[in-house]
Design a protein around this motif. Structure first.
Motif, PDB file in Angstrom:
ATOM      1  N   UNK B 227     -27.366 -31.067  14.823  1.00 50.93           N
ATOM      2  CA  UNK B 227     -28.347 -31.175  13.730  1.00 50.93           C
ATOM      3  C   UNK B 227     -29.702 -30.616  14.148  1.00 50.93           C
ATOM      4  N   UNK B 228     -30.124 -31.031  15.346  1.00 52.31           N
ATOM      5  CA  UNK B 228     -31.442 -30.594  15.824  1.00 52.31           C
ATOM      6  C   UNK B 228     -31.482 -29.067  15.952  1.00 52.31           C
ATOM      7  N   UNK B 229     -30.435 -28.492  16.569  1.00 56.38           N
ATOM      8  CA  UNK B 229     -30.399 -27.035  16.747  1.00 56.38           C
ATOM      9  C   UNK B 229     -30.403 -26.345  15.388  1.00 56.38           C
ATOM     10  N   UNK B 230     -29.583 -26.866  14.433  1.00 52.96           N
ATOM     11  CA  UNK B 230     -29.493 -26.265  13.104  1.00 52.96           C
ATOM     12  C   UNK B 230     -30.864 -26.235  12.416  1.00 52.96           C
ATOM     13  N   UNK B 231     -31.550 -27.390  12.439  1.00 53.38           N
ATOM     14  CA  UNK B 231     -32.853 -27.463  11.767  1.00 53.38           C
ATOM     15  C   UNK B 231     -33.836 -26.508  12.416  1.00 53.38           C
ATOM     16  N   UNK B 232     -33.814 -26.449  13.763  1.00 54.50           N
ATOM     17  CA  UNK B 232     -34.767 -25.579  14.447  1.00 54.50           C
ATOM     18  C   UNK B 232     -34.520 -24.107  14.129  1.00 54.50           C
ATOM     19  N   UNK B 233     -33.238 -23.735  14.097  1.00 57.47           N
ATOM     20  CA  UNK B 233     -32.915 -22.324  13.825  1.00 57.47           C
ATOM     21  C   UNK B 233     -33.362 -21.942  12.412  1.00 57.47           C
ATOM     22  N   UNK B 234     -33.016 -22.789  11.434  1.00 52.65           N
ATOM     23  CA  UNK B 234     -33.378 -22.468  10.049  1.00 52.65           C
ATOM     24  C   UNK B 234     -34.896 -22.435   9.886  1.00 52.65           C
ATOM     25  N   UNK B 235     -35.616 -23.396  10.494  1.00 52.90           N
ATOM     26  CA  UNK B 235     -37.075 -23.417  10.409  1.00 52.90           C
ATOM     27  C   UNK B 235     -37.669 -22.126  10.960  1.00 52.90           C
ATOM     28  N   UNK B 236     -37.152 -21.694  12.112  1.00 56.30           N
ATOM     29  CA  UNK B 236     -37.698 -20.499  12.747  1.00 56.30           C
ATOM     30  C   UNK B 236     -37.473 -19.265  11.870  1.00 56.30           C
ATOM     31  N   UNK B 237     -36.243 -19.133  11.360  1.00 52.77           N
ATOM     32  CA  UNK B 237     -35.932 -17.979  10.510  1.00 52.77           C
ATOM     33  C   UNK B 237     -36.812 -17.982   9.265  1.00 52.77           C
ATOM     34  N   UNK B 238     -36.894 -19.152   8.640  1.00 51.53           N
ATOM     35  CA  UNK B 238     -37.598 -19.260   7.369  1.00 51.53           C
ATOM     36  C   UNK B 238     -39.095 -19.014   7.540  1.00 51.53           C
ATOM     37  N   UNK B 239     -39.691 -19.575   8.591  1.00 49.20           N
ATOM     38  CA  UNK B 239     -41.143 -19.387   8.722  1.00 49.20           C
ATOM     39  C   UNK B 239     -41.459 -17.941   9.079  1.00 49.20           C
ATOM     40  N   UNK B 240     -40.521 -17.268   9.768  1.00 48.86           N
ATOM     41  CA  UNK B 240     -40.735 -15.857  10.044  1.00 48.86           C
ATOM     42  C   UNK B 240     -40.737 -15.045   8.750  1.00 48.86           C
ATOM     43  N   UNK B 241     -39.769 -15.361   7.888  1.00 46.93           N
ATOM     44  CA  UNK B 241     -39.698 -14.680   6.587  1.00 46.93           C
ATOM     45  C   UNK B 241     -40.951 -14.946   5.757  1.00 46.93           C
ATOM     46  N   UNK B 242     -41.391 -16.211   5.767  1.00 41.88           N
ATOM     47  CA  UNK B 242     -42.550 -16.578   4.958  1.00 41.88           C
ATOM     48  C   UNK B 242     -43.802 -15.865   5.421  1.00 41.88           C
TER      49      UNK B 242
END
Lengths: 263, 246
Positions: B227-242
Protein backbone atom coordinates in the motif's frame (compact mmCIF):
# COMPACT_ATOMS: atom_id res chain seq x y z
CA UNK A 1 -24.96 54.21 -38.25
CA UNK A 2 -25.26 54.59 -34.48
CA UNK A 3 -28.29 56.24 -32.92
CA UNK A 4 -28.35 56.77 -29.18
CA UNK A 5 -31.33 58.43 -27.53
CA UNK A 6 -31.88 59.30 -23.89
CA UNK A 7 -29.25 56.81 -22.73
CA UNK A 8 -28.98 56.56 -18.99
CA UNK A 9 -27.00 53.92 -17.11
CA UNK A 10 -26.99 53.43 -13.39
CA UNK A 11 -24.36 50.98 -12.22
CA UNK A 12 -24.82 49.09 -8.97
CA UNK A 13 -25.04 50.17 -6.24
CA UNK A 14 -26.22 53.59 -7.48
CA UNK A 15 -23.57 55.27 -9.62
CA UNK A 16 -24.97 57.28 -12.50
CA UNK A 17 -22.32 56.50 -15.13
CA UNK A 18 -24.19 57.80 -18.19
CA UNK A 19 -26.72 60.50 -17.55
CA UNK A 20 -28.90 61.22 -20.57
CA UNK A 21 -26.86 60.96 -23.77
CA UNK A 22 -28.25 61.59 -27.27
CA UNK A 23 -25.83 60.98 -30.11
CA UNK A 24 -26.10 60.17 -33.82
CA UNK A 25 -23.00 58.90 -35.59
CA UNK A 26 -22.87 58.75 -39.40
CA UNK A 27 -21.27 55.95 -41.46
CA UNK A 28 -17.51 56.37 -41.88
CA UNK A 29 -17.01 58.74 -38.99
CA UNK A 30 -13.98 58.36 -36.73
CA UNK A 31 -15.34 59.50 -33.40
CA UNK A 32 -13.04 59.87 -30.42
CA UNK A 33 -14.62 60.11 -27.02
CA UNK A 34 -12.64 62.22 -24.58
CA UNK A 35 -13.08 62.60 -20.88
CA UNK A 36 -11.51 62.07 -17.51
CA UNK A 37 -11.47 58.61 -16.05
CA UNK A 38 -14.86 58.06 -14.50
CA UNK A 39 -16.60 60.36 -16.98
CA UNK A 40 -18.59 57.42 -18.38
CA UNK A 41 -16.65 56.71 -21.61
CA UNK A 42 -16.18 53.00 -21.02
CA UNK A 43 -19.71 52.46 -19.77
CA UNK A 44 -21.09 54.31 -22.79
CA UNK A 45 -19.08 52.19 -25.25
CA UNK A 46 -20.05 48.96 -23.50
CA UNK A 47 -23.70 49.96 -23.70
CA UNK A 48 -23.48 50.20 -27.50
CA UNK A 49 -23.29 46.39 -27.72
CA UNK A 50 -24.99 45.83 -24.38
CA UNK A 51 -22.07 44.41 -22.49
CA UNK A 52 -23.55 46.84 -19.98
CA UNK A 53 -27.32 46.91 -19.66
CA UNK A 54 -28.73 50.44 -20.07
CA UNK A 55 -31.12 51.63 -17.41
CA UNK A 56 -33.11 53.77 -19.85
CA UNK A 57 -32.93 54.99 -23.43
CA UNK A 58 -32.37 53.32 -26.75
CA UNK A 59 -29.43 52.25 -28.92
CA UNK A 60 -29.61 51.34 -32.60
CA UNK A 61 -26.56 50.22 -34.57
CA UNK A 62 -26.51 49.71 -38.35
CA UNK A 63 -30.28 49.67 -38.47
CA UNK A 64 -30.71 47.06 -35.73
CA UNK A 65 -32.16 47.68 -32.31
CA UNK A 66 -29.61 46.82 -29.62
CA UNK A 67 -31.77 47.81 -26.67
CA UNK A 68 -34.91 45.72 -26.33
CA UNK A 69 -33.54 42.99 -28.61
CA UNK A 70 -34.10 39.34 -27.69
CA UNK A 71 -31.16 36.97 -27.28
CA UNK A 72 -30.92 36.00 -30.97
CA UNK A 73 -31.46 39.56 -32.22
CA UNK A 74 -28.85 40.85 -29.80
CA UNK A 75 -26.29 38.32 -31.09
CA UNK A 76 -27.08 39.39 -34.67
CA UNK A 77 -26.55 43.02 -33.67
CA UNK A 78 -23.35 42.26 -31.78
CA UNK A 79 -21.67 40.39 -34.60
CA UNK A 80 -21.68 43.53 -36.75
CA UNK A 81 -20.03 45.50 -33.93
CA UNK A 82 -16.35 44.72 -33.42
CA UNK A 83 -14.86 45.61 -30.06
CA UNK A 84 -11.31 46.34 -28.97
CA UNK A 85 -10.31 46.61 -25.31
CA UNK A 86 -7.61 48.32 -23.28
CA UNK A 87 -6.31 44.97 -21.99
CA UNK A 88 -6.61 43.28 -25.43
CA UNK A 89 -8.71 40.50 -23.86
CA UNK A 90 -7.30 37.69 -25.94
CA UNK A 91 -7.78 34.12 -24.77
CA UNK A 92 -4.19 33.77 -23.68
CA UNK A 93 -3.72 30.03 -23.88
CA UNK A 94 -5.29 29.81 -27.34
CA UNK A 95 -3.38 30.29 -30.58
CA UNK A 96 -3.35 33.61 -32.40
CA UNK A 97 -5.45 32.15 -35.23
CA UNK A 98 -8.01 30.69 -32.81
CA UNK A 99 -8.33 34.11 -31.23
CA UNK A 100 -9.05 35.68 -34.60
CA UNK A 101 -11.45 32.86 -35.47
CA UNK A 102 -13.47 33.83 -32.38
CA UNK A 103 -14.59 36.79 -34.50
CA UNK A 104 -16.52 34.31 -36.67
CA UNK A 105 -18.49 32.77 -33.79
CA UNK A 106 -21.55 34.85 -34.58
CA UNK A 107 -21.61 33.45 -38.15
CA UNK A 108 -20.66 29.76 -37.93
CA UNK A 109 -23.10 27.01 -36.97
CA UNK A 110 -23.00 26.96 -33.15
CA UNK A 111 -22.94 23.19 -32.50
CA UNK A 112 -20.08 22.21 -34.87
CA UNK A 113 -18.10 25.20 -33.62
CA UNK A 114 -18.20 23.80 -30.08
CA UNK A 115 -16.14 20.80 -31.15
CA UNK A 116 -13.75 23.03 -33.07
CA UNK A 117 -15.09 22.59 -36.62
CA UNK A 118 -14.58 25.76 -38.63
CA UNK A 119 -15.61 26.11 -42.31
CA UNK A 120 -12.59 26.70 -44.60
CA UNK A 121 -14.02 30.03 -45.79
CA UNK A 122 -14.07 31.37 -42.22
CA UNK A 123 -10.53 30.15 -41.64
CA UNK A 124 -9.38 31.88 -44.83
CA UNK A 125 -11.07 35.11 -43.76
CA UNK A 126 -9.44 34.94 -40.32
CA UNK A 127 -6.02 34.48 -41.92
CA UNK A 128 -6.68 37.40 -44.26
CA UNK A 129 -7.58 39.64 -41.29
CA UNK A 130 -4.43 38.52 -39.49
CA UNK A 131 -2.45 39.43 -42.61
CA UNK A 132 -4.12 42.85 -42.65
CA UNK A 133 -2.56 43.68 -39.27
CA UNK A 134 0.77 42.23 -40.41
CA UNK A 135 0.79 39.15 -38.19
CA UNK A 136 0.09 36.34 -40.65
CA UNK A 137 3.40 34.71 -39.73
CA UNK A 138 2.38 34.37 -36.06
CA UNK A 139 -0.89 32.48 -36.64
CA UNK A 140 0.27 29.35 -34.83
CA UNK A 141 1.79 31.06 -31.79
CA UNK A 142 0.13 31.06 -28.38
CA UNK A 143 -1.46 34.46 -27.82
CA UNK A 144 0.30 35.14 -24.51
CA UNK A 145 3.73 34.81 -26.11
CA UNK A 146 3.13 38.00 -28.13
CA UNK A 147 4.06 41.52 -27.07
CA UNK A 148 1.38 43.98 -26.01
CA UNK A 149 1.34 45.78 -29.34
CA UNK A 150 1.09 42.49 -31.23
CA UNK A 151 -1.73 41.30 -28.96
CA UNK A 152 -3.70 44.46 -29.67
CA UNK A 153 -3.19 43.89 -33.42
CA UNK A 154 -4.56 40.35 -32.99
CA UNK A 155 -7.54 41.88 -31.21
CA UNK A 156 -8.06 44.21 -34.17
CA UNK A 157 -7.91 41.22 -36.52
CA UNK A 158 -10.52 39.47 -34.35
CA UNK A 159 -12.80 42.50 -34.68
CA UNK A 160 -12.21 42.65 -38.46
CA UNK A 161 -13.06 38.94 -38.77
CA UNK A 162 -16.58 39.86 -37.67
CA UNK A 163 -16.92 41.76 -40.96
CA UNK A 164 -18.35 44.56 -38.83
CA UNK A 165 -19.91 47.83 -39.84
CA UNK A 166 -18.82 49.47 -36.60
CA UNK A 167 -15.74 49.07 -34.42
CA UNK A 168 -15.75 50.20 -30.80
CA UNK A 169 -12.37 50.66 -29.13
CA UNK A 170 -12.16 51.28 -25.41
CA UNK A 171 -8.85 53.01 -24.60
CA UNK A 172 -7.07 50.78 -27.13
CA UNK A 173 -3.64 52.32 -26.50
CA UNK A 174 -3.75 53.04 -22.77
CA UNK A 175 -1.61 49.96 -22.00
CA UNK A 176 0.92 50.67 -24.76
CA UNK A 177 3.92 52.98 -25.14
CA UNK A 178 3.78 56.05 -27.45
CA UNK A 179 5.35 54.37 -30.49
CA UNK A 180 2.80 51.57 -30.33
CA UNK A 181 0.03 54.07 -29.77
CA UNK A 182 0.84 55.60 -33.16
CA UNK A 183 0.96 52.15 -34.76
CA UNK A 184 -2.39 50.98 -33.34
CA UNK A 185 -4.19 54.26 -34.02
CA UNK A 186 -2.69 54.21 -37.54
CA UNK A 187 -4.16 50.77 -38.21
CA UNK A 188 -7.56 51.87 -36.89
CA UNK A 189 -7.44 54.99 -39.08
CA UNK A 190 -6.49 52.93 -42.14
CA UNK A 191 -9.41 50.56 -41.53
CA UNK A 192 -11.69 53.54 -41.14
CA UNK A 193 -10.57 54.99 -44.47
CA UNK A 194 -10.18 51.78 -46.55
CA UNK A 195 -13.31 49.97 -45.47
CA UNK A 196 -15.46 52.99 -44.66
CA UNK A 197 -15.95 51.48 -41.21
CA UNK A 198 -17.42 53.62 -38.47
CA UNK A 199 -15.10 53.89 -35.49
CA UNK A 200 -15.88 54.98 -31.96
CA UNK A 201 -12.73 55.16 -29.86
CA UNK A 202 -12.32 56.34 -26.30
CA UNK A 203 -9.02 58.04 -25.52
CA UNK A 204 -7.63 59.92 -22.59
CA UNK A 205 -4.73 61.37 -24.60
CA UNK A 206 -5.81 64.64 -26.13
CA UNK A 207 -3.03 64.84 -28.75
CA UNK A 208 -3.79 61.37 -30.06
CA UNK A 209 -7.50 62.12 -30.18
CA UNK A 210 -7.01 65.32 -32.19
CA UNK A 211 -4.60 63.65 -34.61
CA UNK A 212 -6.94 60.86 -35.71
CA UNK A 213 -10.55 61.87 -35.08
CA UNK A 214 -12.99 63.36 -37.56
CA UNK A 215 -15.20 64.22 -34.62
CA UNK A 216 -14.61 64.69 -30.91
CA UNK A 217 -17.21 63.96 -28.29
CA UNK A 218 -16.30 65.16 -24.81
CA UNK A 219 -17.82 63.37 -21.85
CA UNK A 220 -18.14 64.96 -18.47
CA UNK A 221 -19.92 63.34 -15.56
CA UNK A 222 -21.87 61.05 -17.84
CA UNK A 223 -23.05 63.76 -20.21
CA UNK A 224 -21.90 65.04 -23.58
CA UNK A 225 -20.11 68.31 -22.81
CA UNK A 226 -18.68 68.90 -26.27
CA UNK A 227 -19.43 67.59 -29.74
CA UNK A 228 -17.60 68.90 -32.77
CA UNK A 229 -14.64 68.62 -35.14
CA UNK A 230 -11.07 68.49 -33.75
CA UNK A 231 -10.47 72.00 -35.08
CA UNK A 232 -13.11 73.32 -32.68
CA UNK A 233 -11.32 71.94 -29.62
CA UNK A 234 -9.96 75.07 -27.96
CA UNK A 235 -8.35 75.35 -24.52
CA UNK A 236 -11.71 76.49 -23.22
CA UNK A 237 -13.26 73.28 -24.50
CA UNK A 238 -10.46 71.20 -22.97
CA UNK A 239 -11.03 72.98 -19.70
CA UNK A 240 -14.75 72.29 -19.92
CA UNK A 241 -14.10 68.58 -20.43
CA UNK A 242 -11.29 68.10 -17.96
CA UNK A 243 -11.12 71.07 -15.64
CA UNK A 244 -12.81 72.07 -12.44
CA UNK A 245 -12.10 68.85 -10.59
CA UNK A 246 -9.08 67.76 -8.62
CA UNK A 247 -6.34 65.93 -10.51
CA UNK A 248 -4.15 67.09 -13.36
CA UNK A 249 -5.82 68.07 -16.62
CA UNK A 250 -3.94 66.80 -19.67
CA UNK A 251 -1.38 68.95 -21.37
CA UNK A 252 -2.75 71.11 -24.16
CA UNK A 253 -0.82 70.72 -27.43
CA UNK A 254 1.47 73.67 -28.12
CA UNK A 255 -0.32 74.90 -31.21
CA UNK A 256 -3.60 75.06 -29.28
CA UNK A 257 -2.31 77.12 -26.39
CA UNK A 258 -3.11 80.79 -26.24
CA UNK A 259 -0.52 83.27 -25.05
CA UNK A 260 -1.63 83.45 -21.48
CA UNK A 261 -1.20 79.72 -20.99
CA UNK A 262 2.06 79.57 -22.93
CA UNK A 263 3.54 82.04 -20.47
CA UNK B 1 -10.80 39.94 25.07
CA UNK B 2 -7.88 37.86 23.76
CA UNK B 3 -7.34 36.37 27.19
CA UNK B 4 -10.97 35.50 27.60
CA UNK B 5 -10.95 33.73 24.19
CA UNK B 6 -7.82 31.79 25.14
CA UNK B 7 -9.37 30.82 28.47
CA UNK B 8 -12.55 29.60 26.79
CA UNK B 9 -10.53 27.63 24.21
CA UNK B 10 -8.51 25.91 26.95
CA UNK B 11 -11.69 25.14 28.86
CA UNK B 12 -13.29 23.54 25.79
CA UNK B 13 -10.16 21.45 25.09
CA UNK B 14 -9.97 20.28 28.71
CA UNK B 15 -13.58 19.20 28.62
CA UNK B 16 -13.07 17.43 25.28
CA UNK B 17 -10.00 15.61 26.63
CA UNK B 18 -12.01 14.40 29.62
CA UNK B 19 -14.98 13.40 27.45
CA UNK B 20 -12.86 11.34 25.04
CA UNK B 21 -11.03 9.63 27.89
CA UNK B 22 -7.65 10.95 26.70
CA UNK B 23 -5.16 9.52 29.19
CA UNK B 24 -1.37 9.58 28.70
CA UNK B 25 -0.93 6.90 31.33
CA UNK B 26 -3.18 4.55 29.42
CA UNK B 27 -1.16 5.21 26.26
CA UNK B 28 2.11 4.52 28.11
CA UNK B 29 0.73 1.22 29.38
CA UNK B 30 -0.32 0.29 25.85
CA UNK B 31 3.04 0.99 24.22
CA UNK B 32 4.45 -2.50 24.79
CA UNK B 33 1.49 -3.92 22.91
CA UNK B 34 2.28 -1.75 19.89
CA UNK B 35 5.88 -2.95 20.05
CA UNK B 36 4.62 -6.52 20.22
CA UNK B 37 2.36 -5.89 17.23
CA UNK B 38 5.24 -4.51 15.17
CA UNK B 39 7.50 -7.39 16.24
CA UNK B 40 4.98 -9.93 15.03
CA UNK B 41 4.79 -8.16 11.67
CA UNK B 42 8.45 -8.78 10.80
CA UNK B 43 9.58 -10.36 8.69
CA UNK B 44 6.81 -9.74 6.15
CA UNK B 45 5.40 -12.86 4.57
CA UNK B 46 6.42 -12.48 0.95
CA UNK B 47 4.36 -15.51 -0.10
CA UNK B 48 1.28 -13.22 -0.18
CA UNK B 49 3.07 -10.57 -2.28
CA UNK B 50 1.36 -11.54 -5.57
CA UNK B 51 -2.07 -11.44 -3.90
CA UNK B 52 -1.29 -8.10 -2.25
CA UNK B 53 -0.09 -6.65 -5.57
CA UNK B 54 -3.28 -7.83 -7.24
CA UNK B 55 -5.27 -6.10 -4.49
CA UNK B 56 -3.25 -2.92 -4.88
CA UNK B 57 -3.79 -2.90 -8.63
CA UNK B 58 -7.53 -3.25 -8.04
CA UNK B 59 -7.42 -0.28 -5.64
CA UNK B 60 -5.69 1.83 -8.29
CA UNK B 61 -8.31 0.73 -10.82
CA UNK B 62 -11.17 1.69 -8.49
CA UNK B 63 -9.67 5.15 -7.95
CA UNK B 64 -8.86 5.59 -11.65
CA UNK B 65 -12.29 4.66 -13.00
CA UNK B 66 -14.13 6.49 -10.23
CA UNK B 67 -12.11 9.68 -10.69
CA UNK B 68 -12.39 9.60 -14.49
CA UNK B 69 -16.18 9.26 -14.45
CA UNK B 70 -16.48 11.90 -11.73
CA UNK B 71 -14.24 14.32 -13.67
CA UNK B 72 -16.77 14.29 -16.53
CA UNK B 73 -19.93 14.27 -14.40
CA UNK B 74 -18.59 17.23 -12.42
CA UNK B 75 -18.30 19.43 -15.54
CA UNK B 76 -21.96 20.48 -15.90
CA UNK B 77 -22.34 20.68 -12.11
CA UNK B 78 -19.27 22.89 -11.86
CA UNK B 79 -20.56 25.37 -14.43
CA UNK B 80 -24.05 25.40 -12.90
CA UNK B 81 -22.66 26.22 -9.46
CA UNK B 82 -20.30 29.01 -10.55
CA UNK B 83 -21.74 32.37 -9.56
CA UNK B 84 -20.42 34.24 -12.60
CA UNK B 85 -21.79 31.93 -15.32
CA UNK B 86 -24.86 30.20 -13.83
CA UNK B 87 -28.25 31.92 -13.80
CA UNK B 88 -29.07 32.84 -10.19
CA UNK B 89 -32.14 30.54 -9.87
CA UNK B 90 -29.91 27.58 -10.79
CA UNK B 91 -26.82 28.63 -8.88
CA UNK B 92 -28.27 28.40 -5.37
CA UNK B 93 -29.86 24.94 -5.67
CA UNK B 94 -26.72 23.63 -7.42
CA UNK B 95 -24.51 24.90 -4.60
CA UNK B 96 -26.84 23.37 -2.02
CA UNK B 97 -26.70 19.97 -3.75
CA UNK B 98 -22.89 20.12 -3.82
CA UNK B 99 -22.60 20.94 -0.15
CA UNK B 100 -25.10 18.24 0.79
CA UNK B 101 -23.32 15.42 -1.06
CA UNK B 102 -19.86 16.61 -0.12
CA UNK B 103 -20.63 16.37 3.59
CA UNK B 104 -20.63 12.55 3.36
CA UNK B 105 -17.29 10.80 2.99
CA UNK B 106 -16.36 8.15 0.39
CA UNK B 107 -16.35 5.40 3.04
CA UNK B 108 -19.95 6.12 4.01
CA UNK B 109 -20.98 5.99 0.34
CA UNK B 110 -19.15 2.64 0.10
CA UNK B 111 -21.28 1.23 2.93
CA UNK B 112 -24.43 2.35 1.12
CA UNK B 113 -23.36 0.96 -2.27
CA UNK B 114 -22.15 -2.37 -0.82
CA UNK B 115 -25.62 -2.75 0.67
CA UNK B 116 -27.14 -1.81 -2.69
CA UNK B 117 -25.10 -3.79 -5.25
CA UNK B 118 -23.19 -6.30 -3.10
CA UNK B 119 -19.49 -6.88 -2.32
CA UNK B 120 -16.59 -6.23 -4.68
CA UNK B 121 -14.79 -3.39 -6.41
CA UNK B 122 -17.91 -2.05 -8.20
CA UNK B 123 -19.50 -0.46 -5.10
CA UNK B 124 -16.05 1.01 -4.45
CA UNK B 125 -16.08 2.67 -7.87
CA UNK B 126 -19.59 4.01 -7.23
CA UNK B 127 -18.54 5.39 -3.85
CA UNK B 128 -15.55 7.18 -5.39
CA UNK B 129 -17.81 8.64 -8.10
CA UNK B 130 -20.40 9.82 -5.56
CA UNK B 131 -17.95 11.73 -3.44
CA UNK B 132 -15.52 12.93 -6.11
CA UNK B 133 -18.17 14.30 -8.50
CA UNK B 134 -19.37 16.85 -5.98
CA UNK B 135 -15.97 17.67 -4.55
CA UNK B 136 -14.54 18.22 -8.06
CA UNK B 137 -17.60 20.24 -9.07
CA UNK B 138 -16.93 22.53 -6.12
CA UNK B 139 -13.28 22.96 -7.17
CA UNK B 140 -14.31 23.50 -10.81
CA UNK B 141 -16.82 26.18 -9.85
CA UNK B 142 -14.24 28.03 -7.78
CA UNK B 143 -11.83 27.95 -10.74
CA UNK B 144 -14.57 29.32 -13.00
CA UNK B 145 -15.33 32.10 -10.54
CA UNK B 146 -11.67 33.10 -10.62
CA UNK B 147 -11.36 33.62 -14.38
CA UNK B 148 -10.47 36.90 -16.05
CA UNK B 149 -13.68 38.57 -17.26
CA UNK B 150 -11.91 40.31 -20.17
CA UNK B 151 -11.75 37.42 -22.66
CA UNK B 152 -15.35 36.52 -21.79
CA UNK B 153 -16.41 40.09 -22.65
CA UNK B 154 -14.50 39.86 -25.92
CA UNK B 155 -16.14 36.57 -26.94
CA UNK B 156 -19.57 37.89 -25.90
CA UNK B 157 -19.02 40.96 -28.06
CA UNK B 158 -18.55 38.82 -31.19
CA UNK B 159 -22.19 37.71 -31.03
CA UNK B 160 -21.39 34.24 -29.66
CA UNK B 161 -24.07 32.09 -28.05
CA UNK B 162 -24.01 31.27 -24.34
CA UNK B 163 -22.46 27.85 -24.97
CA UNK B 164 -19.86 29.31 -27.33
CA UNK B 165 -18.91 31.86 -24.67
CA UNK B 166 -18.38 29.05 -22.15
CA UNK B 167 -16.45 26.94 -24.65
CA UNK B 168 -14.19 29.68 -26.07
CA UNK B 169 -14.07 32.30 -23.31
CA UNK B 170 -14.23 30.29 -20.10
CA UNK B 171 -13.03 26.73 -20.77
CA UNK B 172 -9.54 27.61 -22.14
CA UNK B 173 -8.90 29.61 -18.97
CA UNK B 174 -9.89 26.84 -16.55
CA UNK B 175 -8.95 23.61 -18.35
CA UNK B 176 -5.38 23.33 -16.97
CA UNK B 177 -6.71 23.96 -13.47
CA UNK B 178 -9.41 21.33 -13.97
CA UNK B 179 -6.85 18.72 -15.02
CA UNK B 180 -4.66 19.57 -12.05
CA UNK B 181 -7.63 19.15 -9.67
CA UNK B 182 -8.50 15.80 -11.26
CA UNK B 183 -4.96 14.51 -10.70
CA UNK B 184 -5.01 15.77 -7.13
CA UNK B 185 -8.31 13.98 -6.56
CA UNK B 186 -6.84 10.81 -8.07
CA UNK B 187 -4.08 10.91 -5.45
CA UNK B 188 -6.47 11.35 -2.55
CA UNK B 189 -8.87 8.76 -3.99
CA UNK B 190 -6.17 6.11 -4.05
CA UNK B 191 -5.63 6.68 -0.35
CA UNK B 192 -9.37 6.66 0.25
CA UNK B 193 -9.75 3.49 -1.83
CA UNK B 194 -7.28 1.57 0.35
CA UNK B 195 -9.79 1.57 3.20
CA UNK B 196 -12.80 0.87 0.96
CA UNK B 197 -11.90 -2.83 1.16
CA UNK B 198 -12.54 -2.72 4.91
CA UNK B 199 -16.26 -2.37 4.25
CA UNK B 200 -16.24 -4.95 1.47
CA UNK B 201 -15.75 -2.64 -1.51
CA UNK B 202 -12.67 -4.39 -2.93
CA UNK B 203 -8.98 -3.68 -3.32
CA UNK B 204 -5.92 -3.88 -1.07
CA UNK B 205 -7.94 -2.93 2.02
CA UNK B 206 -9.87 -6.17 1.73
CA UNK B 207 -6.62 -8.18 1.94
CA UNK B 208 -5.25 -6.09 4.79
CA UNK B 209 -8.37 -6.54 6.83
CA UNK B 210 -8.59 -10.27 6.12
CA UNK B 211 -4.98 -10.90 7.20
CA UNK B 212 -5.51 -8.88 10.38
CA UNK B 213 -8.63 -10.84 11.23
CA UNK B 214 -6.78 -14.12 10.64
CA UNK B 215 -4.07 -12.78 13.02
CA UNK B 216 -1.58 -13.32 10.17
CA UNK B 217 0.57 -10.29 10.96
CA UNK B 218 3.47 -11.07 8.54
CA UNK B 219 0.97 -11.20 5.65
CA UNK B 220 -0.69 -7.99 6.86
CA UNK B 221 2.68 -6.24 6.91
CA UNK B 222 3.27 -7.25 3.27
CA UNK B 223 -0.11 -5.75 2.34
CA UNK B 224 0.76 -2.59 4.27
CA UNK B 225 4.13 -2.24 2.54
CA UNK B 226 2.54 -2.71 -0.88
CA UNK B 227 0.00 0.00 0.00
CA UNK B 228 2.72 2.43 1.01
CA UNK B 229 4.73 1.81 -2.19
CA UNK B 230 1.58 2.13 -4.34
CA UNK B 231 0.57 5.46 -2.79
CA UNK B 232 4.09 6.84 -3.08
CA UNK B 233 4.43 5.85 -6.73
CA UNK B 234 1.07 7.33 -7.73
CA UNK B 235 1.75 10.55 -5.75
CA UNK B 236 5.12 10.99 -7.45
CA UNK B 237 3.74 10.41 -10.94
CA UNK B 238 0.74 12.64 -10.38
CA UNK B 239 2.61 15.57 -8.86
CA UNK B 240 5.09 15.44 -11.72
CA UNK B 241 2.23 15.65 -14.21
CA UNK B 242 0.59 18.47 -12.26
CA UNK B 243 3.77 20.50 -12.20
CA UNK B 244 3.76 20.45 -16.00
CA UNK B 245 0.18 21.69 -16.29
CA UNK B 246 0.26 25.15 -14.79
Amino acid sequence: MIEVAGLRIVLPPSVVAVDGVDLAIQPGEFVVILGRSGAGKTTFLRALNRLVEPTAGSVRVAGRAVTGAGAAELRAARRQIGMIFQQFNLVRRASVLDNVLAGRLGYVAPLPSLVGRVPPADRALALECLGRVGLGHLAGRRADTLSGGEQQRVAIARALAQAPSVILADEPTASLDPALTTEIMGILKAINVERRLTLVVSQHQLETALAYATRIVGFRRGRVGFDGPPSAVTPAVVDAIYGGEEGNPPRVPLDKRDNKEAK
Amino acid sequence: MKRAALFVALLVLAWVAWDTGADPVRLARGLPWIADFVRRMVPPDLAVLPAACKGALLTVEIALLGTAVAAVLALPLGFLSARNVAPTPIFYPARAVLNLFRSVDTLVYALIFVAAVGLGPFPGVLAVIAYTTTSLAKLYSEAIEGIEPGPVDAITATGATRLQILRFGVLPQVLPLFLSYVLYRLETNIRAATVLGFVGAGGIGFYLQTYLRMIDYPAASTALLVTIVMVMVVDALSSRLRARLV
